[in-house]
Design a protein around this motif. Structure first.
Motif, PDB file in Angstrom:
ATOM      1  N   ASP A 456      43.640  51.307  28.141  1.00 42.10           N
ATOM      2  CA  ASP A 456      44.082  50.056  28.745  1.00 42.10           C
ATOM      3  C   ASP A 456      43.506  49.928  30.158  1.00 42.10           C
ATOM      4  N   TRP A 457      43.102  48.729  30.522  1.00 42.63           N
ATOM      5  CA  TRP A 457      42.604  48.509  31.876  1.00 42.63           C
ATOM      6  C   TRP A 457      42.958  47.105  32.338  1.00 42.63           C
ATOM      7  N   TYR A 458      42.869  46.936  33.641  1.00 39.48           N
ATOM      8  CA  TYR A 458      43.107  45.631  34.255  1.00 39.48           C
ATOM      9  C   TYR A 458      42.209  45.531  35.478  1.00 39.48           C
ATOM     10  N   ASP A 459      42.003  44.318  35.960  1.00 39.64           N
ATOM     11  CA  ASP A 459      41.196  44.125  37.165  1.00 39.64           C
ATOM     12  C   ASP A 459      41.477  42.736  37.722  1.00 39.64           C
ATOM     13  N   VAL A 460      41.370  42.629  39.032  1.00 39.45           N
ATOM     14  CA  VAL A 460      41.455  41.353  39.741  1.00 39.45           C
ATOM     15  C   VAL A 460      40.182  41.233  40.563  1.00 39.45           C
ATOM     16  N   ILE A 461      39.392  40.201  40.301  1.00 41.07           N
ATOM     17  CA  ILE A 461      38.067  40.056  40.898  1.00 41.07           C
ATOM     18  C   ILE A 461      38.061  38.793  41.743  1.00 41.07           C
ATOM     19  N   ALA A 462      37.894  38.952  43.043  1.00 42.88           N
ATOM     20  CA  ALA A 462      37.794  37.805  43.948  1.00 42.88           C
ATOM     21  C   ALA A 462      36.370  37.269  43.876  1.00 42.88           C
ATOM     22  N   LEU A 463      36.185  36.141  43.172  1.00 43.90           N
ATOM     23  CA  LEU A 463      34.853  35.578  42.995  1.00 43.90           C
ATOM     24  C   LEU A 463      34.378  34.840  44.237  1.00 43.90           C
ATOM     25  N   SER A 464      35.289  34.193  44.914  1.00 47.71           N
ATOM     26  CA  SER A 464      34.985  33.470  46.151  1.00 47.71           C
ATOM     27  C   SER A 464      36.292  33.307  46.902  1.00 47.71           C
ATOM     28  N   GLU A 465      36.261  32.498  47.944  1.00 49.53           N
ATOM     29  CA  GLU A 465      37.479  32.313  48.723  1.00 49.53           C
ATOM     30  C   GLU A 465      38.555  31.571  47.956  1.00 49.53           C
ATOM     31  N   ASP A 466      38.192  30.813  46.963  1.00 48.67           N
ATOM     32  CA  ASP A 466      39.185  30.014  46.256  1.00 48.67           C
ATOM     33  C   ASP A 466      39.142  30.215  44.744  1.00 48.67           C
ATOM     34  N   ARG A 467      38.421  31.216  44.280  1.00 50.27           N
ATOM     35  CA  ARG A 467      38.354  31.485  42.840  1.00 50.27           C
ATOM     36  C   ARG A 467      38.574  32.970  42.603  1.00 50.27           C
ATOM     37  N   VAL A 468      39.378  33.285  41.593  1.00 56.94           N
ATOM     38  CA  VAL A 468      39.690  34.673  41.266  1.00 56.94           C
ATOM     39  C   VAL A 468      39.682  34.818  39.752  1.00 56.94           C
ATOM     40  N   ALA A 469      39.227  35.993  39.300  1.00 56.84           N
ATOM     41  CA  ALA A 469      39.221  36.305  37.875  1.00 56.84           C
ATOM     42  C   ALA A 469      40.236  37.410  37.610  1.00 56.84           C
TER      43      ALA A 469
END
Length: 781
Positions: A456-469
């Protein structure tokens, strides 16, 4: 207390008991206390002549117990303390006389009477002694009525079990509730009416005290009267077990110790079993268990745990929770570990400072053998003088062998789990990024069977100042192989996302990568890209569970996301996107199947419970909310990953303006004019000079060094203006290594970097984006 005394004496085979003490005035023994029923004309006399032939006088003069088998049987036990003769205990028995166990009990009872007689030796006033002596032995008695399940228990028995008289309802079940489940079978063999075909029964069992401590108790009982069809009353006594005695109980104790150590997985578990098996049964004051590593003793368990209860040199070596003592400072232990032989040191032995105070009344040093080596050492210490009986040596030797094997096995288990934990931590994010307009929290729990590492894995990716994955996934299985594939997939998904690809392309690339790995494992995944400014979210699901949302009004539901097959199945699989708009105050939950599915928990029921927990949790604290969703995980069959995002919406909404740069000779001039108009409209002309210079340089570089479309975007957020120039070349701009007077170019990026408060480039779909941030000078409206 008198009723308790009568029961205990009856159980010991005595119908009558009397205590005599010498009278210094006339050379006789005078009666101090008596109890029990006596036949007609057989009451104990008030005085006995010391020089006479009575059993009491003979036992007093010879200072040895006297047992007579006449009718009725009679026993006389001298009472002395520290070599001083204080009196005599006379007991009258039933027709069958006294057996070995009854004599041993009466001898212990006589020792307790002698302790009470010592301060009264020179006092002529008689005082009650029989009942207080029984109380000092902590002997509890009971009468069980098998046909009703009721029991009469005295206060001493209730105190031994850990029940107050006000809480006792007279039922056997109330007493059994305090016994450990492992000992319930032995107790039921005594208490069940169908098994009362015995005359006498002896056993040991354990109870859990009010504060959680475990204590050993000895139970002896016998049936009085009755028939096979109607069992009679069960009369018995219960005492605390102060010392390990050689006998059939030792076999049961070793069997219990073997079973308990088999269940002990970690070094701490082994330590707890050792303390339970040795400290209270031996009446010891201290128990220490230490593992041997190189030339140091790594102490894993100390009981009592307070540092002040152990030597000063140990406290000076205190590391975190337990001491780490050098072996060279403890020559006594060093010699025992070298020889591998148990040492029993009596009271008064002079030890080195490292052992002073551990066992002033006696110290047992037990090397712990394991596979031809010594795995560690166990110390058992007494404060008061302790006499080591020969039977203790055999039992302690057997205990040391069992503990040594368990300690060796536990060290291997701990090392394996530590390696698995390090592997899992290295593959998962150490921390989640801070997000504008939202808070993300995650939880991971390994499976409790097998190797505690999973896929199992998870991640939070800040793509830009106003977008997140947000991404959560599950590789098939929970093993080192699954964890390895998980780490590769997490890295691949993050790389594809940072390149600026839309969600469906990110998942498609990850799917092709897993297919190309030629592994037998597949993976599921749920990917979400969230616009933190508007709340618009794009979901892609590859064989994974649907995401859950908690609306601002507390209503929870599953999001209907179009799904594709798991990753690693088909190289050309399609992964459609589903758009969902989130309102501020919404909580988004991504989970793996380990949380909602088990052998005894269907998936639909698990999802229903998770939705209910999500609705009941307080969204003010996302961390507590995640813990509430995990609940009491118990014995998990699979690892669990949980990712929560509370979307609050951005407090400062950015202002945007864009311009498509046409490839014309005066393209830079038009870009500058667009920028100047925009800054005037935003009323931040104070930053115009720096912004216009940056726009000129970045647009010129894009037109000269790239092919394809070029776009200029301006963003005002708070007191910062962000300039973004996008082009179709994936190559990042390179600053010149050497700039001299003869150079014809390359100074533009150096100039942009000098004028900017922040500067960089990021890959985007189909190219890259070069950006610069410039602060608006103070005083601007």
């Amino acid at each position: 207390m008198r009723r308790c005394l009568d029961r205990a004496l009856t159980f010991a085979g005595a119908t009558q008991a009397a205590v005599y003490a010498p009278d210094a005035g006339d050379g006789s023994l005078r009666l101090l206390d008596a109890s029990g029923d006596a036949p007609q004309g057989a009451a104990p006399p008030d005085r006995l002549t010391l020089s006479g032939d009575s059993p009491a006088a003979r036992a007093y003069r010879t200072d040895r117990p006297l047992w007579l088998t006449a009718r009725p049987p009679l026993g006389a036990l001298p009472l002395d303390a520290n070599g001083r003769r204080l009196g005599c205990l006379v007991v009258r028995g039933a027709e069958n006389g006294f057996d070995v166990e009854q004599r041993q009990f009466l001898e212990r009872y006589a020792d307790a009477l002698a302790v009470l007689l010592r301060p009264l030796a020179d006092t002529p006033t008689p005082a009650p002694l029989l009942a207080p002596a029984l109380r000092s032995l902590r002997v509890g008695s009971f009468v069980l009525f098998p046909d009703t399940g009721l029991i009469e228990a005295d206060e001493t028995l209730l105190d031994l079990v850990g029940i107050t008289p006000d809480d006792f309802d007279g039922k056997v079940d109330t007493l059994l509730a305090h016994a450990l489940p492992e000992d319930m079978h032995a107790l039921m063999s005594v208490l069940e009416p169908s098994t009362q075909a015995f005359v006498r029964r002896d056993l040991e069992f354990r109870v859990r005290g009010p504060t959680g401590e475990m204590r050993w108790l000895s139970l002896s009982c016998r049936v009085e009267g009755g028939s096979p069809e109607a069992p009679g009353e069960v009369l018995g006594v219960v005492t605390a077990t102060p010392v390990l005695r050689r006998g059939t109980d030792d076999v049961a104790r070793i069997q219990w110790l073997t079973a308990a150590l088999d269940e002990a997985a970690t070094v701490r578990d082994v330590g707890r079993v050792v303390v339970a098996a040795l400290r209270e049964p031996l009446g010891a004051d201290r128990v220490a268990l230490a593992a041997l590593q190189d030339d140091r003793l790594l102490v894993t368990v100390l009981d009592p745990p307070q540092p002040t209860a152990w030597p000063e040199v140990w406290r000076s070596e205190w590391r975190t929770e337990w001491p780490d003592a050098p072996l060279r400072a403890l020559p006594t232990l060093q010699a025992a570990l070298r020889d591998g032989r148990m040492d029993l040191w009596p009271a008064g032995t002079a030890f080195e400072p490292g052992l002073t105070g551990v066992g002033d009344g006696g110290l047992a040093v037990l090397p712990l053998p394991a596979k031809g080596q010594v795995a560690g050492v166990c110390l058992v210490g007494w404060e008061r003088r302790h006499e080591f009986v020969p039977e203790e040596r055999s039992l302690l030797t057997a205990t040391a062998a069992l503990v040594g094997q368990a300690l060796k096995r536990a060290h291997a288990h701990d090392a394996e789990q530590e390696l698995a934990t390090m592997l899992q931590r290295s593959l998962l994010p150490r921390r989640l990024p801070e997000l504008p307009g939202g808070t993300a929290v995650a939880r991971y729990l390994p499976a409790k069977r097998g190797l505690q590492v999973g896929g199992d894995w998870y991640d939070v990716i800040a793509l830009s100042e106003d977008r997140v994955a947000l991404v959560i996934g599950d590789v098939q299985g929970h093993s080192a192989g699954a964890a390895t594939i998980m780490g590769q997939m997490r890295t691949a998904v993050r790389a594809y996302a940072m390149e600026g690809h839309p969600p469906d392309v990110v998942v498609s690339h990850a799917n092709r990568l897993l297919v190309a790995m030629e592994t037998d494992l597949f993976a599921t995944c749920c990917y979400a890209e969230l616009d933190m400014e508007e709340g618009n979210t794009l979901f892609v699901r590859a064989g994974h569970l649907a995401p859950l949302v908690r609306r601002p009004d507390g209503v929870t539901e599953e999001i209907e996301v179009a799904g594709g097959p798991p990753l690693g199945i088909l190289a050309e699989a399609d992964f459609p996107m589903t758009a969902v708009e989130l309102a501020p105050g919404t909580v988004l939950a991504l989970v793996t199947d380990g949380l909602v599915e088990a052998a005894d928990l269907p998936l639909d029921e698990g999802m229903r419970r998770t939705r209910a927990a999500l609705a009941a949790a307080d969204p003010v604290d996302p961390g507590a909310m995640a813990d509430a969703l995990l609940g009491d995980a118990g014995r998990r069959e699979d690892d669990v990953a949980l990712l929560l995002l509370r979307y609050d919406g951005m407090r400062t909404r950015p202002i945007r303006a864009g311009w498509m740069v046409w490839r014309l000779p005066d393209a830079v001039m038009h870009a500058r004019r667009f920028t100047a108009r925009t800054l005037r409209r935003w009323k931040v002309q104070e930053a115009a000079d720096a912004v216009l210079l940056v726009v000129s340089e970045l647009v010129t570089n894009a037109l000269v060094h790239t092919q394809g479309p070029v776009r200029l975007d301006l963003i005002l957020r708070g007191d910062r203006v962000r300039v973004c120039v996008s082009d179709s070349s994936p190559r990042a701009p390179a600053k010149p290594v050497i700039v001299d007077w003869e150079s014809t170019g390359g100074r533009g990026l150096l100039l942009v970097e000098a004028m900017s408060d922040a500067f960089g480039s990021v890959p985007v779909a189909g190219g890259k984006q070069v950006w610069s941030e410039i602060a608006v000078p103070e005083g601007a409206p």
